[in-house]
Design a protein around this motif. Structure first.
Motif, PDB file in Angstrom:
ATOM      1  N   LYS A   1      -2.287   1.190  -9.836  1.00 36.51           N
ATOM      2  CA  LYS A   1      -2.536   0.082  -8.923  1.00 36.51           C
ATOM      3  C   LYS A   1      -3.991  -0.026  -8.470  1.00 36.51           C
ATOM      4  O   LYS A   1      -4.370  -1.010  -7.836  1.00 36.51           O
ATOM      5  CB  LYS A   1      -1.628   0.209  -7.699  1.00 36.51           C
ATOM      6  CG  LYS A   1      -0.166  -0.111  -8.006  1.00 36.51           C
ATOM      7  CD  LYS A   1       0.668  -0.110  -6.746  1.00 36.51           C
ATOM      8  CE  LYS A   1       2.073  -0.639  -7.044  1.00 36.51           C
ATOM      9  NZ  LYS A   1       2.144  -2.087  -7.039  1.00 36.51           N
TER      10      LYS A   1
ATOM     11  N   GLN B   1      -5.479  -3.326  -6.087  1.00 35.07           N
ATOM     12  CA  GLN B   1      -4.953  -3.259  -4.729  1.00 35.07           C
ATOM     13  C   GLN B   1      -5.811  -4.033  -3.734  1.00 35.07           C
ATOM     14  O   GLN B   1      -5.280  -4.736  -2.867  1.00 35.07           O
ATOM     15  CB  GLN B   1      -4.772  -1.819  -4.263  1.00 35.07           C
ATOM     16  CG  GLN B   1      -4.071  -1.750  -2.919  1.00 35.07           C
ATOM     17  CD  GLN B   1      -3.545  -0.372  -2.581  1.00 35.07           C
ATOM     18  OE1 GLN B   1      -4.263   0.423  -2.006  1.00 35.07           O
ATOM     19  NE2 GLN B   1      -2.313  -0.096  -2.956  1.00 35.07           N
TER      20      GLN B   1
ATOM     21  N   HIS C   1       5.923  -5.855  -5.488  1.00 34.88           N
ATOM     22  CA  HIS C   1       5.254  -4.650  -5.005  1.00 34.88           C
ATOM     23  C   HIS C   1       6.084  -3.394  -5.264  1.00 34.88           C
ATOM     24  O   HIS C   1       5.612  -2.286  -4.968  1.00 34.88           O
ATOM     25  CB  HIS C   1       4.961  -4.792  -3.515  1.00 34.88           C
ATOM     26  CG  HIS C   1       4.085  -5.959  -3.202  1.00 34.88           C
ATOM     27  ND1 HIS C   1       2.719  -5.919  -3.318  1.00 34.88           N
ATOM     28  CD2 HIS C   1       4.399  -7.230  -2.827  1.00 34.88           C
ATOM     29  CE1 HIS C   1       2.217  -7.103  -3.007  1.00 34.88           C
ATOM     30  NE2 HIS C   1       3.217  -7.911  -2.705  1.00 34.88           N
TER      31      HIS C   1
ATOM     32  N   THR D   1       0.808  -1.221   0.000  1.00 37.10           N
ATOM     33  CA  THR D   1       0.000   0.000   0.000  1.00 37.10           C
ATOM     34  C   THR D   1       0.842   1.273   0.000  1.00 37.10           C
ATOM     35  O   THR D   1       0.283   2.370   0.042  1.00 37.10           O
ATOM     36  CB  THR D   1      -0.919   0.026   1.241  1.00 37.10           C
ATOM     37  OG1 THR D   1      -0.115  -0.011   2.434  1.00 37.10           O
ATOM     38  CG2 THR D   1      -1.876  -1.151   1.234  1.00 37.10           C
TER      39      THR D   1
END
Length: 258
Positions: A213, A217, A116, A93
């Motif tokens: 993203k 996500q 990521h 994140t």
């Protein structure tokens, strides 16, 4: 100074936070304290307006051998608030540009964390592997979702079911890394690109990354949760006990009865 502060070295300069894995004598194998330190560094970088880019790097001979098995067995993840899951959610994140420089072996989470990252630079000695099945476990870090997306199903099955290493040029071919350079140059290349990014408008960088993203996500976080539940269950099953017992006893595991 605690081990986490010796083994994980965050340093910020000119808008770039560099998180260095600094446990080379143990092949940069990751302990719970190291995961906590990395998670804390990412949280600090996200909150600090002066930090515009983050780079994760190791040594020119080793990126990470994955989990420290002894520490992992003594302190297995206890729920989704454990340090490893804090770190994994943190990289999944993280809103600002996230880069990695990888040389030498990148085992388990040493590889899955790279899915990521926004940009990855590899030394020509890099070797990527995800040997979860060989430990009687399953993938983590949403790699069961992200690896097939990037590599295609059959190459993902080869990487995840066999767990054998693939080298830097193969990683370049499938798009896991952006460039392959001599090991002594990899960290410098990543730093150079990070400084170039840090000079750009942060609002544009963050919004562009968010838009790229946005579509997956939530799927990534859901996959992490499902993998985490399976991983925790499998950790106590006979196959994992045999695999870890064999590792500690330095023998070949025998899965014929599990």
């Amino acid at each position: 100074m605690s081990d986490s502060f010796k083994d994980i070295l965050p340093h910020t300069e000119a808008g770039v936070m560099t998180i260095t894995l600094n446990r080379v004598d143990k092949k940069n194998s990751l302990t719970a304290a190291m995961y906590a330190a990395m998670a804390d560094a990412l949280e600090a970088a996200q909150a600090d307006a002066a930090v515009r880019v983050v780079v994760i790097q190791g040594h020119e001979t080793i990126f990470s051998a994955g989990n420290d098995i002894g520490d992992f067995l003594n302190k297995p993840p206890a729920g989704m608030d454990s340090p490893v899951f804090r770190f994994l959610r943190g990289i999944a994140t993280f809103p600002k540009p996230l880069l990695a420089s990888v040389c030498g072996p990148a085992v388990g989470v040493g590889t899955t964390m790279l899915f990521h990252c926004d940009l990855v630079y590899a030394g020509d000695n890099a070797a990527f592997s995800m040997p979860f099945v060989n430990l009687g476990l399953c993938p983590e870090a949403a790699s069961s979702l992200l690896v097939p997306q990037m590599l295609g199903y059959h190459r993902a099955a080869e990487a995840l079911l066999l767990g054998e290493p693939f080298m830097a040029e193969a990683a370049l071919e499938v798009g896991l890394v952006n460039r392959v350079v001599p090991p002594m140059e990899a960290n410098g290349v990543a730093q150079s690109v990070a400084r170039k990014l840090a000079a750009k408008p942060i609002s544009s960088l963050v919004e562009t990354k968010r838009l790229m993203k946005k579509g997956q996500q939530q799927m990534v976080l859901q996959q992490m949760d499902e993998e985490g539940a399976s991983f925790g269950r499998m950790l106590g099953e006979p196959a994992a006990r045999e695999a870890f017992g064999a590792f500690m006893q330095k023998r070949r595991p025998d899965f014929s009865k599990v």
